[in-house]
Design a protein around this motif. Structure first.
Motif, PDB file in Angstrom:
ATOM      1  N   SER A   1      10.105   0.016   5.789  1.00  0.00           N
ATOM      2  CA  SER A   1       8.688  -0.055   5.447  1.00  0.00           C
ATOM      3  C   SER A   1       8.044   1.296   5.700  1.00  0.00           C
ATOM      4  CB  SER A   1       7.960  -1.111   6.281  1.00  0.00           C
ATOM      5  OG  SER A   1       6.561  -1.088   6.014  1.00  0.00           O
ATOM      6  N   TRP A   2       7.017   1.591   4.926  1.00  0.00           N
ATOM      7  CA  TRP A   2       6.320   2.867   5.098  1.00  0.00           C
ATOM      8  C   TRP A   2       5.713   2.976   6.491  1.00  0.00           C
ATOM      9  CZ3 TRP A   2       1.252   3.467   6.492  1.00  0.00           C
ATOM     10  CH2 TRP A   2       0.423   2.344   6.386  1.00  0.00           C
TER      11      TRP A   2
ATOM     12  N   ARG B   1      -1.879  -2.197  -2.177  1.00  0.00           N
ATOM     13  CA  ARG B   1      -1.591  -1.202  -3.219  1.00  0.00           C
ATOM     14  C   ARG B   1      -1.274   0.158  -2.603  1.00  0.00           C
ATOM     15  NH1 ARG B   1      -2.037  -0.340  -8.487  1.00  0.00           N
ATOM     16  NH2 ARG B   1      -2.772  -2.476  -8.812  1.00  0.00           N
ATOM     17  N   GLN B   2      -2.073   0.564  -1.626  1.00  0.00           N
ATOM     18  CA  GLN B   2      -1.828   1.849  -0.981  1.00  0.00           C
ATOM     19  C   GLN B   2      -0.464   1.855  -0.298  1.00  0.00           C
ATOM     20  OE1 GLN B   2      -4.772   2.998   1.915  1.00  0.00           O
ATOM     21  NE2 GLN B   2      -3.714   4.900   2.448  1.00  0.00           N
ATOM     22  N   GLY B   3      -0.119   0.769   0.386  1.00  0.00           N
ATOM     23  CA  GLY B   3       1.179   0.690   1.040  1.00  0.00           C
ATOM     24  C   GLY B   3       2.323   0.751   0.051  1.00  0.00           C
ATOM     25  N   CYS B   4       2.174   0.077  -1.080  1.00  0.00           N
ATOM     26  CA  CYS B   4       3.214   0.112  -2.107  1.00  0.00           C
ATOM     27  C   CYS B   4       3.401   1.535  -2.629  1.00  0.00           C
ATOM     28  CB  CYS B   4       2.836  -0.831  -3.241  1.00  0.00           C
ATOM     29  SG  CYS B   4       4.062  -0.945  -4.552  1.00  0.00           S
TER      30      CYS B   4
ATOM     31  N   ASP C   1       5.348   3.512  -0.099  1.00  0.00           N
ATOM     32  CA  ASP C   1       6.776   3.205  -0.146  1.00  0.00           C
ATOM     33  C   ASP C   1       7.444   3.901  -1.324  1.00  0.00           C
ATOM     34  OD1 ASP C   1       7.336   1.633   2.109  1.00  0.00           O
ATOM     35  OD2 ASP C   1       6.647  -0.205   1.156  1.00  0.00           O
ATOM     36  N   LEU C   2       6.828   3.828  -2.480  1.00  0.00           N
ATOM     37  CA  LEU C   2       7.397   4.473  -3.670  1.00  0.00           C
ATOM     38  C   LEU C   2       7.526   5.978  -3.472  1.00  0.00           C
ATOM     39  CD1 LEU C   2       5.402   2.520  -6.384  1.00  0.00           C
ATOM     40  CD2 LEU C   2       7.870   2.388  -6.023  1.00  0.00           C
TER      41      LEU C   2
ATOM     42  N   ARG D   1      11.094   7.865  -2.793  1.00  0.00           N
ATOM     43  CA  ARG D   1      11.413   8.527  -4.065  1.00  0.00           C
ATOM     44  C   ARG D   1      11.903   7.514  -5.104  1.00  0.00           C
ATOM     45  NH1 ARG D   1      15.050  13.611  -1.828  1.00  0.00           N
ATOM     46  NH2 ARG D   1      13.768  14.098  -0.002  1.00  0.00           N
ATOM     47  N   LEU D   2      11.157   6.431  -5.227  1.00  0.00           N
ATOM     48  CA  LEU D   2      11.499   5.365  -6.156  1.00  0.00           C
ATOM     49  C   LEU D   2      10.383   5.181  -7.184  1.00  0.00           C
ATOM     50  CD1 LEU D   2      12.864   2.661  -3.675  1.00  0.00           C
ATOM     51  CD2 LEU D   2      14.212   3.915  -5.366  1.00  0.00           C
TER      52      LEU D   2
END
Length: 300
Positions: free
Chosen positions: A61-62, A110-113, A116-117, A121-122
């Motif tokens: 998780s971020w 949304r910010q957390g997603c 993570d991306l 690097r996804l």
């Protein structure tokens, strides 16, 4: 070839198939899951060894660090192997005092997603859990709808839930496909012990596990080796069985989880390559019926 003593060696998460013993990245950052690891090279060695062993499911998780575990994963393993599945979780965040708090509002999810991306690097996350944090004033449906929106945008492949009740799981499944649940479950967390546990952990996990097995959902037990705090097993039964098998109590804990249900996907974490090898070897330990029943009885 199935090299697991109990049950199948793989499990399906939606349309993905992974080995039924994964790796949790929570212990990669520094103490209290905060800041950089004391030995960054050792942390990277753990990740390299993870894929060398054939483990192809990593949970992160971020907000582990924050950002530290994700960054280490990307720096060490990117570009990722085609069969490597990375799962994350949204719904929490860290404050400067190192506390853990809810972040379940749509804009926070949304910010957390996006974090993570970015840090992994996804372009799309394979599996993302909506983790329900106790005492949040955000309605469950509001958070779930936000996750569904992120999935429709192509940022999330599969949705899963964490720290939820069976009623919440059923509610979510009536609205959208759910591929798994990540709740507290281990050799010492019986229902009576969880009743007074101070982290808002939901009860009813035996029913949850049986429901997941019936519906074909993966159940990822967090804290798979013990309750938070000093990493000490409290059941003398584990010690006796471990001695008999020439194993550690932690290995017996993992072996019991694998024997308990084919729906279980343990994700033990570590910051040590040697300990990682030890955890992985637990998949080959064959517990007999009496040993499984003795451990189960000691959990209450």
């Amino acid at each position: 070839m199935n090299d697991f003593a109990h049950g199948p060696s793989t499990i399906r998460i939606g349309d993905l198939e992974v080995r039924r013993l994964g790796f949790g990245a929570m212990q990669l950052p520094g103490p209290e899951v905060w800041g950089e690891p004391k030995d960054p090279a050792k942390a990277r060695a753990v990740l390299k060894r993870t894929v060398e062993l054939g483990i192809n499911f990593i949970d992160t998780s971020w907000y582990y660090g924050p950002f530290v575990s994700n960054r280490l994963i990307a720096e060490t393993l990117h570009p990722y192997a085609k069969d490597l599945v990375i799962a994350t979780k949204l719904g929490g965040k860290r404050l400067p005092d190192k506390s853990w708090v809810a972040a379940l509002r749509p804009e926070e999810l949304r910010q957390g997603c996006e974090e993570d991306l970015r840090t992994l690097r996804l372009e799309r996350i394979d599996v993302t859990h909506l983790r329900i944090i106790p005492h949040s004033d955000v309605p469950f449906r509001e958070s779930l709808d936000a996750m569904i929106g992120l999935q429709k945008e192509g940022k999330i492949r599969h949705l899963a839930l964490s720290n939820v009740t069976l009623d919440q799981l059923r509610e979510a499944m009536a609205i959208t496909p759910i591929v798994g649940v990540q709740n507290l479950y281990n050799v010492i967390a019986g229902e009576k012990k969880l009743a007074n546990f101070p982290m808002g952990v939901v009860a009813g996990q035996e029913q949850m596990l049986d429901f997941c097995a019936e519906k074909g959902l993966a159940f990822l037990p967090y804290f798979p080796l013990a309750l938070p705090g000093p990493r000490k097993m409290v059941s003398p039964v584990l010690g006796e069985i471990a001695k008999k098998h020439g194993a550690t109590e932690a290995q017996i804990a993992i072996a019991w989880l694998l024997a308990r249900s084919k729906a279980l996907l343990p994700i033990p974490g570590t910051s040590s390559p040697a300990h990682l090898d030890e955890n992985w070897a637990a998949r080959t330990i064959a517990l007999d019926k009496a040993e499984i029943e003795a451990i189960t009885a000691a959990r209450s």
